[in-house]
Motif scaffolding. Structure first.
Motif, mmCIF file in Angstrom:
data_model
loop_
_atom_site.group_PDB
_atom_site.id
_atom_site.type_symbol
_atom_site.label_atom_id
_atom_site.label_comp_id
_atom_site.label_asym_id
_atom_site.label_seq_id
_atom_site.Cartn_x
_atom_site.Cartn_y
_atom_site.Cartn_z
ATOM 1 N N ALA A 67 -4.839 -5.678 10.179
ATOM 2 C CA ALA A 67 -5.247 -4.866 11.333
ATOM 3 C C ALA A 67 -5.666 -5.742 12.502
ATOM 4 C CB ALA A 67 -6.388 -3.939 10.927
ATOM 5 N N ASP A 68 -6.442 -6.802 12.225
ATOM 6 C CA ASP A 68 -6.880 -7.682 13.303
ATOM 7 C C ASP A 68 -5.715 -8.483 13.885
ATOM 8 O OD1 ASP A 68 -9.531 -6.950 13.378
ATOM 9 O OD2 ASP A 68 -10.206 -8.503 12.000
ATOM 10 N N ARG A 69 -4.757 -8.811 13.040
ATOM 11 C CA ARG A 69 -3.618 -9.610 13.516
ATOM 12 C C ARG A 69 -2.680 -8.796 14.394
ATOM 13 N NH1 ARG A 69 0.369 -13.543 9.913
ATOM 14 N NH2 ARG A 69 1.690 -14.208 11.652
ATOM 15 N N TYR A 70 -2.394 -7.568 13.976
ATOM 16 C CA TYR A 70 -1.406 -6.763 14.691
ATOM 17 C C TYR A 70 -2.032 -5.680 15.571
ATOM 18 C CZ TYR A 70 1.820 -9.073 11.516
ATOM 19 O OH TYR A 70 2.539 -10.029 10.823
ATOM 20 N N GLY A 71 -3.345 -5.486 15.472
ATOM 21 C CA GLY A 71 -4.007 -4.496 16.321
ATOM 22 C C GLY A 71 -3.627 -3.067 16.010
ATOM 23 N N LYS A 72 -3.247 -2.780 14.762
ATOM 24 C CA LYS A 72 -2.800 -1.432 14.373
ATOM 25 C C LYS A 72 -3.689 -0.886 13.255
ATOM 26 C CE LYS A 72 0.830 -1.323 17.090
ATOM 27 N NZ LYS A 72 0.929 -0.364 18.203
ATOM 28 N N ARG A 73 -4.953 -0.744 13.539
ATOM 29 C CA ARG A 73 -5.890 -0.284 12.520
ATOM 30 C C ARG A 73 -5.542 1.112 12.007
ATOM 31 N NH1 ARG A 73 -11.421 -1.756 15.881
ATOM 32 N NH2 ARG A 73 -11.275 -4.047 15.772
ATOM 33 N N VAL A 74 -5.350 2.042 12.926
ATOM 34 C CA VAL A 74 -5.142 3.433 12.526
ATOM 35 C C VAL A 74 -3.808 3.605 11.811
ATOM 36 C CG1 VAL A 74 -4.896 5.801 13.362
ATOM 37 C CG2 VAL A 74 -6.632 4.297 14.353
ATOM 38 N N PHE A 75 -2.776 2.888 12.228
ATOM 39 C CA PHE A 75 -1.481 2.975 11.560
ATOM 40 C C PHE A 75 -1.609 2.572 10.089
ATOM 41 C CE2 PHE A 75 2.658 0.924 10.467
ATOM 42 C CZ PHE A 75 3.440 2.073 10.491
ATOM 43 N N ILE A 76 -2.381 1.520 9.818
ATOM 44 C CA ILE A 76 -2.603 1.082 8.439
ATOM 45 C C ILE A 76 -3.387 2.137 7.664
ATOM 46 C CG2 ILE A 76 -3.786 -0.635 7.008
ATOM 47 C CD1 ILE A 76 -3.024 -2.705 9.135
ATOM 48 N N VAL A 77 -4.381 2.747 8.305
ATOM 49 C CA VAL A 77 -5.141 3.821 7.663
ATOM 50 C C VAL A 77 -4.221 4.969 7.265
ATOM 51 C CG1 VAL A 77 -6.869 5.626 8.065
ATOM 52 C CG2 VAL A 77 -7.332 3.264 8.771
ATOM 53 N N GLN A 78 -3.287 5.324 8.142
ATOM 54 C CA GLN A 78 -2.369 6.434 7.849
ATOM 55 C C GLN A 78 -1.469 6.121 6.656
ATOM 56 O OE1 GLN A 78 -0.539 6.653 11.686
ATOM 57 N NE2 GLN A 78 -2.158 7.907 12.590
ATOM 58 N N ILE A 79 -0.916 4.919 6.619
ATOM 59 C CA ILE A 79 -0.065 4.520 5.488
ATOM 60 C C ILE A 79 -0.863 4.544 4.193
ATOM 61 C CG2 ILE A 79 1.203 2.592 4.462
ATOM 62 C CD1 ILE A 79 2.075 1.815 7.280
ATOM 63 N N ALA A 80 -2.060 3.965 4.237
ATOM 64 C CA ALA A 80 -2.884 3.877 3.036
ATOM 65 C C ALA A 80 -3.308 5.258 2.539
ATOM 66 C CB ALA A 80 -4.108 3.015 3.316
ATOM 67 N N ALA A 81 -3.574 6.188 3.460
ATOM 68 C CA ALA A 81 -4.016 7.527 3.065
ATOM 69 C C ALA A 81 -2.925 8.270 2.303
ATOM 70 C CB ALA A 81 -4.443 8.312 4.299
ATOM 71 N N PHE A 82 -1.686 8.185 2.782
ATOM 72 C CA PHE A 82 -0.593 8.870 2.078
ATOM 73 C C PHE A 82 -0.241 8.161 0.774
ATOM 74 C CE2 PHE A 82 -0.068 10.899 6.206
ATOM 75 C CZ PHE A 82 0.252 12.202 5.836
ATOM 76 N N ALA A 83 -0.370 6.831 0.740
ATOM 77 C CA ALA A 83 -0.134 6.101 -0.506
ATOM 78 C C ALA A 83 -1.193 6.455 -1.552
ATOM 79 C CB ALA A 83 -0.134 4.596 -0.239
ATOM 80 N N SER A 84 -2.436 6.673 -1.119
ATOM 81 C CA SER A 84 -3.499 7.085 -2.036
ATOM 82 C C SER A 84 -3.172 8.423 -2.684
ATOM 83 C CB SER A 84 -4.832 7.191 -1.281
ATOM 84 O OG SER A 84 -5.226 5.962 -0.743
ATOM 85 N N LEU A 85 -2.635 9.332 -1.882
ATOM 86 C CA LEU A 85 -2.270 10.657 -2.385
ATOM 87 C C LEU A 85 -1.210 10.544 -3.477
ATOM 88 C CD1 LEU A 85 -2.804 13.708 -1.696
ATOM 89 C CD2 LEU A 85 -0.780 13.576 -0.246
ATOM 90 N N ILE A 86 -0.217 9.711 -3.241
ATOM 91 C CA ILE A 86 0.857 9.528 -4.228
ATOM 92 C C ILE A 86 0.322 8.861 -5.493
ATOM 93 C CG2 ILE A 86 3.037 8.334 -4.666
ATOM 94 C CD1 ILE A 86 3.594 8.650 -1.612
ATOM 95 N N ALA A 87 -0.541 7.853 -5.313
ATOM 96 C CA ALA A 87 -1.078 7.131 -6.468
ATOM 97 C C ALA A 87 -1.900 8.048 -7.367
ATOM 98 C CB ALA A 87 -1.924 5.956 -5.997
ATOM 99 N N PHE A 88 -2.710 8.908 -6.765
ATOM 100 C CA PHE A 88 -3.555 9.789 -7.568
ATOM 101 C C PHE A 88 -2.742 10.792 -8.371
ATOM 102 C CE2 PHE A 88 -6.168 13.584 -8.271
ATOM 103 C CZ PHE A 88 -7.228 13.016 -8.969
ATOM 104 N N ALA A 89 -1.558 11.131 -7.880
ATOM 105 C CA ALA A 89 -0.715 12.100 -8.590
ATOM 106 C C ALA A 89 -0.419 11.661 -10.018
ATOM 107 C CB ALA A 89 0.584 12.323 -7.828
ATOM 108 N N GLY A 90 -0.594 10.366 -10.316
ATOM 109 C CA GLY A 90 -0.364 9.879 -11.666
ATOM 110 C C GLY A 90 -1.283 10.482 -12.705
ATOM 111 N N VAL A 91 -2.471 10.968 -12.306
ATOM 112 C CA VAL A 91 -3.405 11.522 -13.289
ATOM 113 C C VAL A 91 -2.887 12.828 -13.885
ATOM 114 C CG1 VAL A 91 -5.346 10.468 -12.074
ATOM 115 C CG2 VAL A 91 -4.817 12.884 -11.674
ATOM 116 N N PHE A 92 -1.908 13.462 -13.222
ATOM 117 C CA PHE A 92 -1.354 14.712 -13.733
ATOM 118 C C PHE A 92 -0.310 14.472 -14.823
ATOM 119 C CE2 PHE A 92 -2.681 15.720 -9.335
ATOM 120 C CZ PHE A 92 -3.606 16.727 -9.616
ATOM 121 N N LEU A 93 0.028 13.197 -15.057
ATOM 122 C CA LEU A 93 1.052 12.873 -16.056
ATOM 123 C C LEU A 93 0.497 12.729 -17.464
ATOM 124 C CD1 LEU A 93 3.109 10.234 -14.015
ATOM 125 C CD2 LEU A 93 3.519 12.701 -14.241
#
Length: 387
Positions: A67-93
């Motif tokens: 984030a500090d290198r590329y100045g895209k803090r919020v963009f990284i937050v958005q990617i991480a938030a959707f990846a978290s959603l996908i990762a948690f879906a594993g508990v339903f398996l």
């Protein structure tokens, strides 16, 4: 001529905090109960719950550096938030230990990106108006309260296996709200600190980070086993939810009063008082769990042990790590305190709980807070006037 500062995105930031801490308000009090329902041992529960802290040891630094290198803090937050959603879906398996371990590890890796970057973004949007931080952050506390009370009441009537679906819904809210946060301009401060290591080598900064590490370690038994502890002494799930909520209601009071508090007292003084009250709180929990009035009082001290502590700690981190070091400064604070400290807290709590029992475990927590207080008294002296 410098252009005027853009309008503060108050509701966008507040909405993110609301859903982020709604997720925390479901996970912290109730996920341990869900794991217990799967017949895991106290040590296994401690290991699984520690994954949130383990990933915060290194993942925020990766995200903060990018984030500090590329100045895209919020963009990284958005990617991480959707990846978290996908990762948690594993508990339903399934409900096996290693499946849950993998799913929670991935969730924790991506989820740990969000908060330090949003904290840095919020403070950058605020600029010199840092006294307004509390009025934004309090919406996270509101989300936490609604979660602990609402879910606790639901679980008095619904089976615990409904919990993963509730958690998934909160993560979806985090992901959707992250899309509405605007990026903030990052101002460069030419004050001689061109390396994060130059800041970290300062004794006062080392003392602050070490004390925050110990505070998170002190809270390990609280976040991992507090609901289990209360349930074993006859408290209902809705009652447990209201106790968690009481602590956060008091925390909101601190956030609302933060501007006046910091105008009157040095940040360093507020921080030290928070650690002193943490010692008192964990000793009460250790030896007074059978007395509801004492437990109610201990929960009001959450105003100090989290509210005042966190507000003063991140303000000091923001002061010590200027300009383009701010995202990494918040990441270091999160990784070494909530990450490394939280990991130690969850693991020693799991071992001590089985070996010596809850009272000794919470006494150890009080000892961590006391050690941190002594460290701050030694090294962290006020250098600026209050305000």
């Amino acid at each position: 001529m410098r252009s005027p500062r853009p309008k503060l995105p108050y509701w966008e930031l507040s909405g993110f905090y609301f859903f982020y801490f709604t997720f925390v308000g479901v996970i912290s009090p109730y996920w341990g109960l869900y794991l217990k329902s799967l017949s895991f041992s106290a040590f296994q529960i401690g290991v699984l719950m520690s994954l949130f802290a383990v990933m915060r040891m290194f993942a925020p630094n990766v995200w903060g550096h990018l984030a500090d290198r590329y100045g895209k803090r919020v963009f990284i937050v958005q990617i991480a938030a959707f990846a978290s959603l996908i990762a948690f879906a594993g508990v339903f398996l399934g409900t096996g230990f290693w499946l849950l371990f993998a799913s929670m590890a991935l969730l924790s890796f991506f989820w740990s990106a969000s908060l330090p970057l949003v904290e840095a973004t919020t403070l950058s949007h605020l600029g010199e108006r840092t006294d307004r931080y509390g009025s934004i952050r309090l919406w996270g506390s509101v989300g936490f309260i609604l979660a602990v009370v609402g879910v606790g009441t639901l679980l008095d009537y619904l089976p615990i296996h409904w919990l993963p679906g509730i958690v998934f819904a909160t993560l979806l809210g985090v992901a959707l709200l992250s899309r509405h946060i605007p990026e903030a301009e990052v101002m460069f401060h030419p004050d001689g600190h061109d390396s994060v290591w130059q800041v970290l080598r300062q004794p006062r900064v080392l003392a602050l980070i070490a004390a925050c590490f110990l505070m998170s370690a002190a809270h390990g038994p609280y976040y991992t086993f507090y609901s289990i502890y209360l349930e074993s002494h006859g408290y209902s799930k809705s009652g447990i939810g209201w106790l968690w909520a009481l602590g956060v209601i008091c925390e909101i009071g601190v956030f609302l009063w933060a501007a006046r508090l910091f105008a009157r007292f040095h940040l360093e003084t507020v921080l030290k008082a928070s650690f002193a009250l943490a010692v008192v709180r964990f000793l009460i929990i250790a030896w007074g769990v059978g007395e509801p009035l004492l437990i109610l009082f201990a929960q009001t001290l959450h105003a100090a042990t989290f509210g005042a502590y966190h507000a003063s700690a991140i303000a000091l981190i923001h002061r010590f790590f200027p300009g383009r070091l701010q995202a990494r400064g918040q990441a270091i604070y999160n990784s070494l305190s909530f990450g490394a400290g939280g990991t130690l807290g969850s693991l020693y709590a799991g071992y001590s709980w089985d070996a010596w029992g809850p009272a000794v475990t919470y006494t150890l927590a009080a000892g961590c807070a006391l050690l941190a207080l002594l460290l701050l008294l030694w090294q962290l002296k006020p250098r600026l006037p209050p305000g």
